[in-house]
Design a protein around this motif. Structure first.
Motif, PDB file in Angstrom:
ATOM      1  N   LEU A  42     -92.500  69.362 -48.264  1.00 25.80           N
ATOM      2  CA  LEU A  42     -91.504  68.196 -48.207  1.00 25.80           C
ATOM      3  C   LEU A  42     -90.392  68.923 -49.102  1.00 25.80           C
ATOM      4  CD1 LEU A  42     -91.763  65.248 -47.781  1.00 25.80           C
ATOM      5  CD2 LEU A  42     -93.630  65.144 -50.413  1.00 25.80           C
ATOM      6  N   ALA A  43     -90.659  69.760 -50.339  1.00 28.26           N
ATOM      7  CA  ALA A  43     -89.858  69.973 -51.089  1.00 28.26           C
ATOM      8  C   ALA A  43     -88.357  70.188 -50.875  1.00 28.26           C
ATOM      9  CB  ALA A  43     -90.153  70.387 -51.878  1.00 28.26           C
ATOM     10  N   TYR A  44     -89.317  71.683 -49.615  1.00 29.91           N
ATOM     11  CA  TYR A  44     -87.798  72.853 -49.264  1.00 29.91           C
ATOM     12  C   TYR A  44     -87.098  71.425 -47.847  1.00 29.91           C
ATOM     13  CZ  TYR A  44     -86.344  75.483 -45.468  1.00 29.91           C
ATOM     14  OH  TYR A  44     -85.613  76.683 -45.423  1.00 29.91           O
ATOM     15  N   PHE A  45     -87.687  70.778 -47.197  1.00 33.26           N
ATOM     16  CA  PHE A  45     -86.897  69.749 -46.350  1.00 33.26           C
ATOM     17  C   PHE A  45     -86.064  68.953 -46.988  1.00 33.26           C
ATOM     18  CE2 PHE A  45     -89.454  72.210 -42.547  1.00 33.26           C
ATOM     19  CZ  PHE A  45     -88.649  72.198 -41.841  1.00 33.26           C
ATOM     20  N   LEU A  46     -86.631  68.707 -48.050  1.00 37.49           N
ATOM     21  CA  LEU A  46     -85.834  67.192 -48.811  1.00 37.49           C
ATOM     22  C   LEU A  46     -84.363  68.492 -49.278  1.00 37.49           C
ATOM     23  CD1 LEU A  46     -87.910  65.160 -50.782  1.00 37.49           C
ATOM     24  CD2 LEU A  46     -86.911  64.733 -49.079  1.00 37.49           C
ATOM     25  N   PHE A  47     -84.544  69.343 -50.484  1.00 39.71           N
ATOM     26  CA  PHE A  47     -83.650  69.530 -50.845  1.00 39.71           C
ATOM     27  C   PHE A  47     -82.775  70.569 -49.548  1.00 39.71           C
ATOM     28  CE2 PHE A  47     -81.318  74.107 -52.036  1.00 39.71           C
ATOM     29  CZ  PHE A  47     -81.034  73.038 -52.877  1.00 39.71           C
ATOM     30  N   THR A  48     -83.276  71.415 -48.204  1.00 38.53           N
ATOM     31  CA  THR A  48     -82.330  71.295 -47.323  1.00 38.53           C
ATOM     32  C   THR A  48     -81.373  70.544 -46.642  1.00 38.53           C
ATOM     33  OG1 THR A  48     -84.110  71.536 -45.680  1.00 38.53           O
ATOM     34  CG2 THR A  48     -83.509  73.845 -47.052  1.00 38.53           C
ATOM     35  N   GLY A  49     -82.506  68.838 -46.774  1.00 40.94           N
ATOM     36  CA  GLY A  49     -81.824  67.657 -45.086  1.00 40.94           C
ATOM     37  C   GLY A  49     -80.435  67.298 -46.739  1.00 40.94           C
ATOM     38  N   ILE A  50     -80.446  67.811 -47.821  1.00 38.63           N
ATOM     39  CA  ILE A  50     -79.313  66.937 -48.620  1.00 38.63           C
ATOM     40  C   ILE A  50     -78.487  68.089 -49.255  1.00 38.63           C
ATOM     41  CG2 ILE A  50     -79.046  65.642 -50.849  1.00 38.63           C
ATOM     42  CD1 ILE A  50     -81.982  64.811 -51.000  1.00 38.63           C
ATOM     43  N   LEU A  51     -79.201  69.506 -48.722  1.00 40.56           N
ATOM     44  CA  LEU A  51     -77.494  70.653 -49.223  1.00 40.56           C
ATOM     45  C   LEU A  51     -76.615  70.929 -48.107  1.00 40.56           C
ATOM     46  CD1 LEU A  51     -77.326  72.701 -51.514  1.00 40.56           C
ATOM     47  CD2 LEU A  51     -78.463  73.984 -49.802  1.00 40.56           C
ATOM     48  N   TRP A  52     -77.068  69.861 -46.886  1.00 42.61           N
ATOM     49  CA  TRP A  52     -76.046  69.845 -46.302  1.00 42.61           C
ATOM     50  C   TRP A  52     -75.102  69.495 -46.277  1.00 42.61           C
ATOM     51  CZ3 TRP A  52     -73.454  66.498 -42.843  1.00 42.61           C
ATOM     52  CH2 TRP A  52     -74.673  65.223 -42.629  1.00 42.61           C
ATOM     53  N   VAL A  53     -75.216  68.265 -47.153  1.00 39.75           N
ATOM     54  CA  VAL A  53     -73.608  67.529 -47.435  1.00 39.75           C
ATOM     55  C   VAL A  53     -72.384  68.170 -47.969  1.00 39.75           C
ATOM     56  CG1 VAL A  53     -73.303  64.913 -48.887  1.00 39.75           C
ATOM     57  CG2 VAL A  53     -75.398  65.984 -46.922  1.00 39.75           C
ATOM     58  N   LEU A  54     -72.864  68.695 -48.700  1.00 40.81           N
ATOM     59  CA  LEU A  54     -72.122  69.014 -49.894  1.00 40.81           C
ATOM     60  C   LEU A  54     -70.541  70.223 -49.115  1.00 40.81           C
ATOM     61  CD1 LEU A  54     -73.980  70.805 -52.207  1.00 40.81           C
ATOM     62  CD2 LEU A  54     -72.542  68.551 -52.448  1.00 40.81           C
ATOM     63  N   PRO A  55     -71.050  71.595 -48.016  1.00 42.17           N
ATOM     64  CA  PRO A  55     -69.802  71.416 -47.081  1.00 42.17           C
ATOM     65  C   PRO A  55     -69.730  70.164 -46.355  1.00 42.17           C
ATOM     66  CG  PRO A  55     -71.936  72.197 -46.592  1.00 42.17           C
ATOM     67  CD  PRO A  55     -72.517  71.334 -47.588  1.00 42.17           C
ATOM     68  N   ALA A  56     -69.985  70.242 -45.986  1.00 41.26           N
ATOM     69  CA  ALA A  56     -69.816  68.134 -44.992  1.00 41.26           C
ATOM     70  C   ALA A  56     -68.835  67.520 -46.138  1.00 41.26           C
ATOM     71  CB  ALA A  56     -70.585  67.126 -44.509  1.00 41.26           C
ATOM     72  N   MET A  57     -68.814  67.588 -47.132  1.00 41.60           N
ATOM     73  CA  MET A  57     -68.051  66.579 -47.361  1.00 41.60           C
ATOM     74  C   MET A  57     -66.324  67.154 -48.044  1.00 41.60           C
ATOM     75  SD  MET A  57     -70.888  64.685 -50.922  1.00 41.60           S
ATOM     76  CE  MET A  57     -70.484  66.252 -52.167  1.00 41.60           C
ATOM     77  N   LEU A  58     -66.262  68.468 -48.537  1.00 42.89           N
ATOM     78  CA  LEU A  58     -65.068  69.561 -48.341  1.00 42.89           C
ATOM     79  C   LEU A  58     -64.576  69.474 -47.111  1.00 42.89           C
ATOM     80  CD1 LEU A  58     -66.332  72.846 -50.108  1.00 42.89           C
ATOM     81  CD2 LEU A  58     -65.537  70.931 -51.197  1.00 42.89           C
ATOM     82  N   ILE A  59     -65.085  69.250 -46.227  1.00 47.20           N
ATOM     83  CA  ILE A  59     -64.823  69.544 -44.814  1.00 47.20           C
ATOM     84  C   ILE A  59     -63.997  67.859 -44.437  1.00 47.20           C
ATOM     85  CG2 ILE A  59     -64.599  69.369 -42.263  1.00 47.20           C
ATOM     86  CD1 ILE A  59     -67.179  71.646 -42.369  1.00 47.20           C
ATOM     87  N   ILE A  60     -64.934  66.831 -44.983  1.00 51.85           N
ATOM     88  CA  ILE A  60     -64.143  65.724 -44.577  1.00 51.85           C
ATOM     89  C   ILE A  60     -63.022  65.130 -45.878  1.00 51.85           C
ATOM     90  CG2 ILE A  60     -64.880  63.639 -45.104  1.00 51.85           C
ATOM     91  CD1 ILE A  60     -67.224  63.379 -44.195  1.00 51.85           C
ATOM     92  N   LYS A  61     -63.134  65.943 -46.889  1.00 56.20           N
ATOM     93  CA  LYS A  61     -61.930  65.655 -47.750  1.00 56.20           C
ATOM     94  C   LYS A  61     -60.414  66.373 -47.895  1.00 56.20           C
ATOM     95  CE  LYS A  61     -61.167  66.863 -53.178  1.00 56.20           C
ATOM     96  NZ  LYS A  61     -61.890  66.730 -54.334  1.00 56.20           N
TER      97      LYS A  61
END
Length: 72
Positions: A42-61
């Motif tokens: 649960l902790a792993y998939f919560l962490f990795t499920g949120i982590l992809w947002v950081l590079p996606a935010m840079l691309i969107i910016k």
């Protein structure tokens, strides 16, 4: 670079990012978390499920930068 082209490239990059990230995160989980308790999964998939947002935010910016004419 024209904004429409930047948005097209950004969209393709986000799709590639999500596909590769999901493949890598799942492969790492399958290779390392096999006998771990449920709460580690649960902790792993919560962490990795949120982590992809950081590079996606840079691309969107980058996608949202105004063009050379000053407008979007």
């Amino acid at each position: 670079m024209p904004p429409r082209l930047r948005k097209l490239i950004g969209t393709i990059l986000i799709i590639i990012l999500v596909l590769l990230y999901a493949l890598i995160a799942t492969t790492v989980a399958a290779a390392t978390l096999g006998s771990s308790p449920w709460w580690i999964h649960l902790a792993y998939f919560l962490f990795t499920g949120i982590l992809w947002v950081l590079p996606a935010m840079l691309i969107i910016k980058w996608m949202e930068k105004p063009g050379k004419s000053g407008g979007k």
